[in-house]
Design a protein around this motif. Sequence first.
Motif, PDB file in Angstrom:
ATOM      1  N   HIS A 173       0.872  -1.170   0.000  1.00 25.72           N
ATOM      2  CA  HIS A 173       0.000   0.000   0.000  1.00 25.72           C
ATOM      3  C   HIS A 173       0.910   1.221   0.000  1.00 25.72           C
ATOM      4  O   HIS A 173       2.130   1.090   0.105  1.00 25.72           O
ATOM      5  CB  HIS A 173      -0.928  -0.017   1.218  1.00 25.72           C
ATOM      6  N   THR A 174       0.369   2.394  -0.097  1.00 22.86           N
ATOM      7  CA  THR A 174       1.195   3.597  -0.248  1.00 22.86           C
ATOM      8  C   THR A 174       2.160   3.819   0.911  1.00 22.86           C
ATOM      9  O   THR A 174       3.335   4.070   0.693  1.00 22.86           O
ATOM     10  CB  THR A 174       0.288   4.841  -0.415  1.00 22.86           C
ATOM     11  N   THR A 175       1.699   3.709   2.160  1.00 21.90           N
ATOM     12  CA  THR A 175       2.576   3.986   3.303  1.00 21.90           C
ATOM     13  C   THR A 175       2.781   2.774   4.202  1.00 21.90           C
ATOM     14  O   THR A 175       3.376   2.894   5.268  1.00 21.90           O
ATOM     15  CB  THR A 175       2.026   5.140   4.158  1.00 21.90           C
ATOM     16  N   TYR A 176       2.279   1.618   3.800  1.00 24.27           N
ATOM     17  CA  TYR A 176       2.456   0.414   4.612  1.00 24.27           C
ATOM     18  C   TYR A 176       2.410  -0.834   3.740  1.00 24.27           C
ATOM     19  O   TYR A 176       1.941  -0.813   2.608  1.00 24.27           O
ATOM     20  CB  TYR A 176       1.405   0.336   5.724  1.00 24.27           C
ATOM     21  N   LYS A 177       2.946  -1.938   4.297  1.00 22.30           N
ATOM     22  CA  LYS A 177       2.936  -3.244   3.644  1.00 22.30           C
ATOM     23  C   LYS A 177       2.353  -4.234   4.642  1.00 22.30           C
ATOM     24  O   LYS A 177       2.598  -4.133   5.849  1.00 22.30           O
ATOM     25  CB  LYS A 177       4.355  -3.694   3.294  1.00 22.30           C
TER      26      LYS A 177
END
Length: 150
Positions: A51-55
């Motif tokens: 995802h944009t700011t997390y995995k």
Amino acid sequence: MLRLALALILEAVLPARSAPCPANAAPFTPPSAISEAEQVKYAELFTVTWHTTYKVIKFNPTQGLFKSGWPNPSLRNQRIPDLVLYQCGTTQPTTAFNDVSADAWFFSIPIEHAALPGTAPMHFFELLSVTEAIDAIDMTYITSPCAQLL
């Protein structure tokens, strides 16, 4: 002396307070910029969703179990919770975010402190040039000259 020891133990155990990113921290690669060659294709134990700011790392429910040797007996043979790796300086995801489960474990990346239970992860820390993040390590079987100097 006792106060100092207690303070050090509490600092290591309590959740980290919000802190700015280290100077060398790079932002996560946006999911749209991850090429087909960079996707995890052949792993059977886990999947990674970007995802944009997390995995989110999800373990295979039949293979991703805490083994019988796990130190906490209540977790043995239980499913390993999802791991959520979120970019430092951003808001920690919640269950309202895509793919984040209620029992997920959260880690701000890059990590600032690590305790290594043995020699296996040491090589990866050396390859990534992040040995300065190691706060504690079991020195019983350490053969790495650099780790012996820690």
